[in-house]
Design an enzyme around this catalytic site. Structure first.
Site, PDB file in Angstrom:
ATOM      1  N   ASP A   1      -4.669 -65.886  -3.188  1.00 46.32           N
ATOM      2  CA  ASP A   1      -5.133 -64.738  -3.965  1.00 46.32           C
ATOM      3  C   ASP A   1      -4.460 -63.437  -3.529  1.00 46.32           C
ATOM      4  O   ASP A   1      -3.980 -63.312  -2.397  1.00 46.32           O
ATOM      5  CB  ASP A   1      -6.650 -64.567  -3.809  1.00 46.32           C
ATOM      6  CG  ASP A   1      -7.426 -65.555  -4.651  1.00 46.32           C
ATOM      7  OD1 ASP A   1      -6.802 -66.475  -5.208  1.00 46.32           O
ATOM      8  OD2 ASP A   1      -8.662 -65.421  -4.735  1.00 46.32           O
ATOM      9  N   ASP A   2      -4.473 -62.466  -4.460  1.00 45.15           N
ATOM     10  CA  ASP A   2      -4.170 -61.047  -4.211  1.00 45.15           C
ATOM     11  C   ASP A   2      -2.692 -60.702  -4.153  1.00 45.15           C
ATOM     12  O   ASP A   2      -2.348 -59.535  -3.962  1.00 45.15           O
ATOM     13  CB  ASP A   2      -4.837 -60.538  -2.920  1.00 45.15           C
ATOM     14  CG  ASP A   2      -6.341 -60.634  -2.963  1.00 45.15           C
ATOM     15  OD1 ASP A   2      -6.888 -60.879  -4.053  1.00 45.15           O
ATOM     16  OD2 ASP A   2      -6.977 -60.465  -1.904  1.00 45.15           O
TER      17      ASP A   2
ATOM     18  N   HIS B   1      -5.656 -62.724 -11.694  1.00 42.45           N
ATOM     19  CA  HIS B   1      -6.661 -62.230 -10.747  1.00 42.45           C
ATOM     20  C   HIS B   1      -6.981 -60.768 -11.034  1.00 42.45           C
ATOM     21  O   HIS B   1      -7.301 -60.009 -10.122  1.00 42.45           O
ATOM     22  CB  HIS B   1      -6.128 -62.401  -9.321  1.00 42.45           C
ATOM     23  CG  HIS B   1      -7.181 -62.370  -8.259  1.00 42.45           C
ATOM     24  ND1 HIS B   1      -8.383 -63.034  -8.358  1.00 42.45           N
ATOM     25  CD2 HIS B   1      -7.202 -61.745  -7.047  1.00 42.45           C
ATOM     26  CE1 HIS B   1      -9.086 -62.834  -7.265  1.00 42.45           C
ATOM     27  NE2 HIS B   1      -8.405 -62.045  -6.455  1.00 42.45           N
TER      28      HIS B   1
ATOM     29  N   HIS C   1      -7.888 -55.468  -9.407  1.00 43.74           N
ATOM     30  CA  HIS C   1      -8.778 -56.147  -8.453  1.00 43.74           C
ATOM     31  C   HIS C   1     -10.153 -55.483  -8.329  1.00 43.74           C
ATOM     32  O   HIS C   1     -10.661 -55.257  -7.236  1.00 43.74           O
ATOM     33  CB  HIS C   1      -8.117 -56.218  -7.069  1.00 43.74           C
ATOM     34  CG  HIS C   1      -8.679 -57.313  -6.201  1.00 43.74           C
ATOM     35  ND1 HIS C   1      -9.770 -57.140  -5.370  1.00 43.74           N
ATOM     36  CD2 HIS C   1      -8.280 -58.596  -6.029  1.00 43.74           C
ATOM     37  CE1 HIS C   1     -10.023 -58.259  -4.721  1.00 43.74           C
ATOM     38  NE2 HIS C   1      -9.132 -59.169  -5.104  1.00 43.74           N
TER      39      HIS C   1
ATOM     40  N   HIS D   1      -5.048 -66.384   1.252  1.00 40.74           N
ATOM     41  CA  HIS D   1      -4.541 -65.122   0.711  1.00 40.74           C
ATOM     42  C   HIS D   1      -3.101 -64.914   1.160  1.00 40.74           C
ATOM     43  O   HIS D   1      -2.757 -65.188   2.315  1.00 40.74           O
ATOM     44  CB  HIS D   1      -5.393 -63.941   1.179  1.00 40.74           C
ATOM     45  CG  HIS D   1      -6.796 -63.967   0.650  1.00 40.74           C
ATOM     46  ND1 HIS D   1      -7.785 -64.747   1.208  1.00 40.74           N
ATOM     47  CD2 HIS D   1      -7.375 -63.318  -0.405  1.00 40.74           C
ATOM     48  CE1 HIS D   1      -8.914 -64.584   0.546  1.00 40.74           C
ATOM     49  NE2 HIS D   1      -8.700 -63.724  -0.443  1.00 40.74           N
TER      50      HIS D   1
END
Length: 716
Positions: A99-100, A150, A154, A252
């Site tokens: 993620d991210d 995603h 955020h 991540h």
């Protein structure tokens, strides 16, 4: 006349003004584009629209029990939206999801580990990071990995409206299309974990996203690697609770130091492969085609256009910041020069013998008039009350409203009237100069009134034979309205305080048409009044300087003029002023390289005028653009505090200028509003003038409508 001369005249002569609606279109479009660039850059850096709120889990009454007990992938698409279903990852199957990202520091290292082991994974990327790291997105796709959305900035979607959620998804898809020519049907909400965490707040978000065609992917194993708990704990947290159970594992690849994640990743892969696990993507694990699909046509090119614009915005920001620094340097440099030089000028003004013996001989006062029936009587009556011997020549420039008849009817013994066909202000003044009886010539406008001492104060500097011209102190007479008060502040601070500074530097660029005086010899050497530009006062002033004459400012020679009473009239006047001033600067550009009398003005005066009068005002809108950006997308408190500090500096300088001019400072109450409204209007005027100058637009002379309300000198 030669072809070269005709071309030169065509460039310098007054030109026709664009249609009124177009006056604002080009400069406002330019400012809007600059603001859009700031916002695009803010989106790419996750500054614009950033929301750091994170919801705390609430009750789960609305969430179907089978979803809470089911697998990590929720399908609420199409007909399943009312009754979503969940899917589990098959046994002995592991999906690594990151993620991210992507991160320029960590994502390449993760991709290398995966490539070395022949492992495919899912990368849930943010739109902001996608636009900043397009090459990494391409590497992810080229490596056979699957992309997921995603969101763009955020945020926790629980706090967002449906419109904001749709925007977050659409912008991310736009970025993916522009970067890699793909879209993704896979979605993971920020701040999510396993399916058991769904509650009454985020479950409606899952359904809303599902209705828009997205498959939502939660996780089975949350490693909490972002907390950096240690490599062993990350590896342990990644292991399925039941041996052989399929799992989506959360890691991540951005958002901080991922050294522990890198160290744990290889161990996770090795340990699960030793247990007979295969690694794949979510879509492959569920037996579906890849969620990452190519796009074509409009979606592809819209994405590319968005990416190019964003990258241009990111590259442009350092330039804009640099220009903002230039604005700050020029403004505070100008303030510093004013504070240093204005007191010196004020002390000199107190010396009544500063210029030598008093000037007592008669002088000629020229009053060019075109349709001034409302004002001409007040003008001549004010001259009649003067305490210095004068002759007055009124040059009626083809008036159609009976101005000349009013002058004749007044039958003042010291007034001569010249009637002529309309030829413009320069032509009228030249006619007056030719008829003048005396060597000192005072010029004023037909809508201006003098105080009894104005002419006497104005001509005293001519006691010094080196002085060729004198600028007087023009004051706004109709200052009781808001627009009048704003112009009053501008005249005292932006004109008169400036003239004190330029006086001490020996480069006063403009003698105001409302109140100024010249030696006839200086006018002769300068070639008289020219109609090459729309700012004949600036043109003749620079021409006199270039002949080597000194020009000074007589602050006690006050004249009261009627300022424009509406925004429309103000626009017309300032547009002509700024455009004409640019014409005058361009006309006398040769002074920069001159080795003759024009050298001082060319080396010092012209650069200062360009920097303070053109460059700084043209760049000044950046201050307001960054102010808007900071208030809406940055640290609003810090931004407003900084802006307030700037206004306080302006207020302090304005108060000092008012004190020097012996003006009551109560008009400064409107200064903050002036900074928010009036100053922006002047930006647009100057921008439009610059655009007109660069594009060769037509501008014609604008006659302002006068009311004659400035009937007598106002006490300072």
């Amino acid at each position: 006349m030669s072809r070269h001369q005709r071309r030169r005249q065509s460039l310098l002569r007054p030109r026709r003004l664009a249609a009124p609606p177009l006056r604002f279109f080009m400069p406002l479009s330019l400012l809007a584009c600059l603001l859009a660039l700031l916002v695009l850059r803010g989106l790419a850096t996750n500054e614009a629209f950033h929301d750091s709120r994170i919801a705390i889990s609430v009750d789960k009454f609305s969430v179907p029990r089978h979803l809470l007990k089911g697998g990590p992938v929720i399908d609420a698409r199409g007909s399943r939206n009312e009754q979503p279903v969940s899917y589990r990852i098959p046994d002995r199957t592991a999906v690594l999801s990151f993620d991210d990202g992507p991160s320029p520091k960590w994502t390449p290292k993760i991709l290398k580990i995966l490539a070395d082991r022949g492992v495919r994974a899912d990368f849930f990327v943010t739109g902001a990071m996608t636009t900043r790291e397009p090459e990494l997105i391409r590497q992810i796709v080229a490596g056979g990995h699957e992309l997921g959305v995603h969101t763009f900035t955020h945020p926790d979607l629980v706090y967002q409206s449906h419109a904001r959620i749709s925007w977050e998804l659409a912008q991310t898809q736009l970025a993916l299309a522009g970067v890699a020519g793909v879209h993704s049907a896979l979605f993971r909400p920020p701040y999510s974990s396993d399916a058991t965490a769904m509650d009454d707040w985020n479950y409606p978000v899952i359904k809303y996203v599902g209705a828009r065609g997205y498959l939502t992917a939660f996780v089975d194993r949350d490693t909490d690697d972002w907390k950096r708990p240690g490599v062993e704990k990350i590896v342990k947290a990644a292991m399925p609770t039941r041996p052989g159970a399929g799992a989506v594992i959360l890691l991540h690849d951005a958002g901080g130091d991922r050294t522990q994640t890198l160290a744990a990743l290889g161990q996770i892969i090795d340990r699960l492969q030793a247990q007979g696990y295969r690694f794949t993507t979510i879509s492959d694990a569920l037996g579906a085609s890849s969620a990452t699909v190519p796009v074509q046509g409009y979606q592809l090119w819209a994405g590319k256009g968005y990416l190019w614009a964003t990258q241009f915005a990111v590259l442009t920001l350092p330039v804009l910041v640099g220009l903002l620094a230039v604005v700050g340097f020029l403004n505070f440099g100008r303030f510093a020069l004013m504070l240093v030089l204005a007191p010196v000028h004020a002390r000199r003004a107190k010396r009544r013998d500063a210029w030598g013996p008093p000037v007592t001989q008669p002088v000629t006062v020229l009053v060019p008039a075109y349709n001034e029936r409302e004002c001409i009587a007040n003008t001549l009556n004010s001259l009649a009350a003067g305490d210095h011997p004068i002759e007055v020549i009124v040059i009626d420039d083809g008036s159609t409203d009976g101005t000349a008849d009013i002058v004749e009817a007044m039958d003042l013994p010291f007034v001569r009237l010249i009637r002529k066909a309309n030829g413009g202000k320069s032509s009228a003044l030249n006619a007056g100069i030719a008829a003048a009886s005396y060597d000192i010539i005072v010029m004023m406008d037909g809508d201006t009134v003098f105080e009894p001492s104005t002419v006497r104060e104005l001509v005293q500097p001519f006691g010094d034979p080196a002085i060729g011209a004198v600028a007087g102190n023009a004051k706004v007479g109709n200052r009781d309205s808001l627009i009048g008060a704003w112009q009053h502040i501008e005249y005292v601070l932006g004109h008169n305080l400036d003239r004190r500074m330029y006086d001490m530097l020996g480069v006063i660029p403009t003698i105001p048409g409302a109140v100024g005086a010249f030696r006839k010899e200086a006018l002769r050497q300068a070639g008289g009044m020219s109609d090459d530009t729309l700012a004949e006062d600036t043109d003749i002033t620079i021409a006199v300087l270039c002949e080597g004459w000194r020009i000074v400012y007589a602050e006690h020679a006050r004249a009261w003029t009627e300022a424009p009473a509406s925004l429309q009239q103000l626009w017309s006047q300032r547009y002509r002023w700024s455009y004409g001033s640019m014409q005058a600067m361009w006309k006398h550009r040769g002074a920069v390289t001159s080795d003759g009398p024009a050298r001082r003005f060319g080396r010092l005066g012209l650069p200062l005028i360009v920097l303070f009068g053109v460059v700084a005002p043209l760049l000044a809108p950046l201050v307001d653009l960054f102010l808007l950006y900071g208030v809406f997308f940055g640290d609003a408190a810090l931004t407003l505090t900084s802006w307030g500090g700037f206004v306080l500096v302006q207020a302090a300088l304005s108060w000092y200028a008012f004190r020097l001019d012996r003006e009551k400072p109560w008009h400064l109450i409107s200064l903050p509003i002036q900074q928010l409204v009036y100053r922006q209007l002047m930006y647009v005027v100057l921008l439009q003038s610059a655009i007109t100058a660069m594009t060769g637009g037509r501008l014609r002379w604008q006659k302002l409508r006068r009311t004659g309300e400035v009937a007598a000198p106002v006490e300072a």
